[in-house]
Design a protein around this motif. Structure first.
Motif, PDB file in Angstrom:
ATOM      1  N   GLU A  42     117.788 106.658  36.725  1.00 54.95           N
ATOM      2  CA  GLU A  42     117.087 106.056  37.849  1.00 54.95           C
ATOM      3  C   GLU A  42     116.120 107.063  38.469  1.00 54.95           C
ATOM      4  O   GLU A  42     116.358 108.275  38.438  1.00 54.95           O
ATOM      5  CB  GLU A  42     118.076 105.569  38.916  1.00 54.95           C
ATOM      6  CG  GLU A  42     118.935 104.409  38.481  1.00 54.95           C
ATOM      7  CD  GLU A  42     119.778 103.860  39.623  1.00 54.95           C
ATOM      8  OE1 GLU A  42     119.533 104.255  40.788  1.00 54.95           O
ATOM      9  OE2 GLU A  42     120.672 103.051  39.362  1.00 54.95           O
ATOM     10  N   VAL A  43     115.042 106.566  39.042  1.00 57.70           N
ATOM     11  CA  VAL A  43     114.098 107.413  39.775  1.00 57.70           C
ATOM     12  C   VAL A  43     114.309 107.134  41.259  1.00 57.70           C
ATOM     13  O   VAL A  43     114.058 106.023  41.735  1.00 57.70           O
ATOM     14  CB  VAL A  43     112.643 107.127  39.374  1.00 57.70           C
ATOM     15  CG1 VAL A  43     111.692 108.028  40.165  1.00 57.70           C
ATOM     16  CG2 VAL A  43     112.453 107.342  37.879  1.00 57.70           C
ATOM     17  N   LEU A  97     113.970 112.196  42.484  1.00 54.80           N
ATOM     18  CA  LEU A  97     115.204 112.699  41.889  1.00 54.80           C
ATOM     19  C   LEU A  97     115.582 111.816  40.710  1.00 54.80           C
ATOM     20  O   LEU A  97     115.605 110.591  40.818  1.00 54.80           O
ATOM     21  CB  LEU A  97     116.332 112.690  42.915  1.00 54.80           C
ATOM     22  CG  LEU A  97     117.689 113.195  42.411  1.00 54.80           C
ATOM     23  CD1 LEU A  97     117.656 114.707  42.238  1.00 54.80           C
ATOM     24  CD2 LEU A  97     118.811 112.786  43.352  1.00 54.80           C
ATOM     25  N   VAL A  98     115.855 112.453  39.561  1.00 51.63           N
ATOM     26  CA  VAL A  98     116.302 111.723  38.369  1.00 51.63           C
ATOM     27  C   VAL A  98     117.647 112.297  37.935  1.00 51.63           C
ATOM     28  O   VAL A  98     117.711 113.440  37.478  1.00 51.63           O
ATOM     29  CB  VAL A  98     115.282 111.834  37.212  1.00 51.63           C
ATOM     30  CG1 VAL A  98     115.774 111.016  36.015  1.00 51.63           C
ATOM     31  CG2 VAL A  98     113.901 111.370  37.655  1.00 51.63           C
ATOM     32  N   PRO A  99     118.738 111.553  38.069  1.00 49.33           N
ATOM     33  CA  PRO A  99     120.032 112.034  37.600  1.00 49.33           C
ATOM     34  C   PRO A  99     120.180 111.802  36.091  1.00 49.33           C
ATOM     35  O   PRO A  99     119.693 110.807  35.563  1.00 49.33           O
ATOM     36  CB  PRO A  99     121.046 111.166  38.366  1.00 49.33           C
ATOM     37  CG  PRO A  99     120.242 110.282  39.275  1.00 49.33           C
ATOM     38  CD  PRO A  99     118.841 110.267  38.763  1.00 49.33           C
ATOM     39  N   TYR A 113     117.932 111.469  26.160  1.00 50.25           N
ATOM     40  CA  TYR A 113     116.588 111.550  25.589  1.00 50.25           C
ATOM     41  C   TYR A 113     115.662 110.541  26.266  1.00 50.25           C
ATOM     42  O   TYR A 113     114.508 110.867  26.592  1.00 50.25           O
ATOM     43  CB  TYR A 113     116.636 111.308  24.088  1.00 50.25           C
ATOM     44  CG  TYR A 113     115.287 111.413  23.402  1.00 50.25           C
ATOM     45  CD1 TYR A 113     114.635 112.632  23.302  1.00 50.25           C
ATOM     46  CD2 TYR A 113     114.682 110.286  22.864  1.00 50.25           C
ATOM     47  CE1 TYR A 113     113.396 112.732  22.681  1.00 50.25           C
ATOM     48  CE2 TYR A 113     113.451 110.379  22.229  1.00 50.25           C
ATOM     49  CZ  TYR A 113     112.805 111.597  22.149  1.00 50.25           C
ATOM     50  OH  TYR A 113     111.575 111.693  21.531  1.00 50.25           O
ATOM     51  N   GLN A 114     116.149 109.350  26.525  1.00 49.40           N
ATOM     52  CA  GLN A 114     115.343 108.353  27.226  1.00 49.40           C
ATOM     53  C   GLN A 114     115.043 108.798  28.655  1.00 49.40           C
ATOM     54  O   GLN A 114     113.931 108.594  29.163  1.00 49.40           O
ATOM     55  CB  GLN A 114     116.070 107.003  27.229  1.00 49.40           C
ATOM     56  CG  GLN A 114     116.227 106.373  25.859  1.00 49.40           C
ATOM     57  CD  GLN A 114     114.892 106.190  25.146  1.00 49.40           C
ATOM     58  OE1 GLN A 114     113.913 105.723  25.738  1.00 49.40           O
ATOM     59  NE2 GLN A 114     114.854 106.569  23.865  1.00 49.40           N
ATOM     60  N   ASP A 115     116.022 109.418  29.309  1.00 47.42           N
ATOM     61  CA  ASP A 115     115.791 109.942  30.657  1.00 47.42           C
ATOM     62  C   ASP A 115     114.698 111.012  30.646  1.00 47.42           C
ATOM     63  O   ASP A 115     113.837 111.060  31.524  1.00 47.42           O
ATOM     64  CB  ASP A 115     117.074 110.545  31.222  1.00 47.42           C
ATOM     65  CG  ASP A 115     118.184 109.523  31.382  1.00 47.42           C
ATOM     66  OD1 ASP A 115     117.884 108.309  31.377  1.00 47.42           O
ATOM     67  OD2 ASP A 115     119.355 109.943  31.510  1.00 47.42           O
ATOM     68  N   LEU A 116     114.740 111.864  29.635  1.00 48.51           N
ATOM     69  CA  LEU A 116     113.762 112.950  29.545  1.00 48.51           C
ATOM     70  C   LEU A 116     112.359 112.408  29.275  1.00 48.51           C
ATOM     71  O   LEU A 116     111.373 112.934  29.811  1.00 48.51           O
ATOM     72  CB  LEU A 116     114.174 113.930  28.444  1.00 48.51           C
ATOM     73  CG  LEU A 116     115.500 114.675  28.678  1.00 48.51           C
ATOM     74  CD1 LEU A 116     115.876 115.466  27.437  1.00 48.51           C
ATOM     75  CD2 LEU A 116     115.422 115.580  29.896  1.00 48.51           C
ATOM     76  N   LEU A 117     112.263 111.367  28.467  1.00 47.73           N
ATOM     77  CA  LEU A 117     110.951 110.755  28.239  1.00 47.73           C
ATOM     78  C   LEU A 117     110.401 110.150  29.525  1.00 47.73           C
ATOM     79  O   LEU A 117     109.196 110.200  29.789  1.00 47.73           O
ATOM     80  CB  LEU A 117     111.052 109.681  27.150  1.00 47.73           C
ATOM     81  CG  LEU A 117     111.359 110.175  25.736  1.00 47.73           C
ATOM     82  CD1 LEU A 117     111.403 108.998  24.760  1.00 47.73           C
ATOM     83  CD2 LEU A 117     110.324 111.211  25.276  1.00 47.73           C
ATOM     84  N   LYS A 118     111.300 109.593  30.342  1.00 48.89           N
ATOM     85  CA  LYS A 118     110.874 109.052  31.636  1.00 48.89           C
ATOM     86  C   LYS A 118     110.355 110.174  32.537  1.00 48.89           C
ATOM     87  O   LYS A 118     109.337 110.026  33.215  1.00 48.89           O
ATOM     88  CB  LYS A 118     112.042 108.338  32.304  1.00 48.89           C
ATOM     89  CG  LYS A 118     111.688 107.694  33.634  1.00 48.89           C
ATOM     90  CD  LYS A 118     112.878 106.952  34.226  1.00 48.89           C
ATOM     91  CE  LYS A 118     113.230 105.732  33.410  1.00 48.89           C
ATOM     92  NZ  LYS A 118     114.283 104.917  34.061  1.00 48.89           N
ATOM     93  N   ILE A 119     111.056 111.302  32.522  1.00 47.68           N
ATOM     94  CA  ILE A 119     110.619 112.457  33.315  1.00 47.68           C
ATOM     95  C   ILE A 119     109.260 112.959  32.832  1.00 47.68           C
ATOM     96  O   ILE A 119     108.385 113.297  33.636  1.00 47.68           O
ATOM     97  CB  ILE A 119     111.682 113.575  33.234  1.00 47.68           C
ATOM     98  CG1 ILE A 119     112.960 113.129  33.959  1.00 47.68           C
ATOM     99  CG2 ILE A 119     111.156 114.884  33.816  1.00 47.68           C
ATOM    100  CD1 ILE A 119     114.178 113.949  33.601  1.00 47.68           C
TER     101      ILE A 119
END
Length: 221
Positions: free
Chosen positions: A179-180, A188-190, A208-214
């Motif tokens: 989540e953003v 903040l992205v946990p 990996y999907q979280d990192l692509l979002k970041i």
């Protein structure tokens, strides 16, 4: 004296919480808590290196302040130092640190040296246990000052402990990862802690999907 007073006040607040009194999360009160801390990372690191405000100071080898670009747009916050970090004085240098470096450089595609990395507590909890609330709340003003001085656009909370103390929210990390969350001055992205990924490799796909979002967030103006 002001620093000691602030720390004692935080301990009193923690005692009140144990009696059922509710907190406003400390992240929302950064300005008042940090007022007596120096506006320079090197000076702040020197203060942390001499800190004896909680019991972790009695068992540490070295404090682990943090490292990286002092003007980083991206900051990673973990739980606390492990054995190798306690020996070296640097954050994330063991197996979890090697994985974090790969996460940063292979998925987000920026050098590790361009981000800022730190933890909720700056001393190793014995046997790598989770920091107690008293330890975390005593140490939290240092992290809050780091956030103020580095002024990142995005902070990645690595694991449940980092997420909880950055937000005051006790929701499980599996429910909020990716989540953003709009915070005071940053997003903040946990996501899962690298140590969790070492134990649960199947979760790497989610991270990996979280990192692509970041990565996409960093590309936004």
């Amino acid at each position: 004296m002001n620093r000691l007073y602030n720390a004692l006040q935080l301990k009193r607040l923690y005692q009140l919480k144990q009696l059922g009194v509710q907190y406003v999360p400390l992240v929302e009160k950064r300005a008042s808590v940090q007022r007596s801390l120096p506006s320079d990372l090197k000076a702040l690191e020197q203060i942390v290196s001499q800190c004896q405000l909680c019991s972790l100071s009695k068992t540490r080898t070295k404090t682990v302040f943090g490292e990286g670009n002092p003007n980083a747009e991206l900051m990673f916050v973990g739980e606390g130092p492990g054995a190798q970090e306690d020996t070296s004085g640097r954050p994330f240098v063991g197996r979890a640190g090697e994985l974090l470096t790969k996460m940063i450089e292979n998925a987000i595609e920026i050098p590790r040296s361009e981000v800022y990395i730190t933890n909720i507590v700056k001393c190793r909890p014995p046997n790598n246990r989770v920091p107690t609330p008293e330890e975390a709340y005593t140490c939290l003003p240092y992290l809050q000052k780091q956030i103020e001085l580095v002024s990142p656009r995005i902070i990645v909370a690595l694991g449940a402990t980092a997420y909880h103390y950055l937000t005051g929210d006790k929701t499980g990390i599996s429910k909020v990862r990716g989540e953003v969350i709009e915070m005071d001055g940053f997003k903040l992205v946990p996501t899962y802690h690298p140590s969790y990924l070492l134990r649960n490799p199947s979760a790497k796909k989610e991270v990996y999907q979280d990192l692509l979002k970041i990565k996409r967030l960093l590309c936004e103006n």
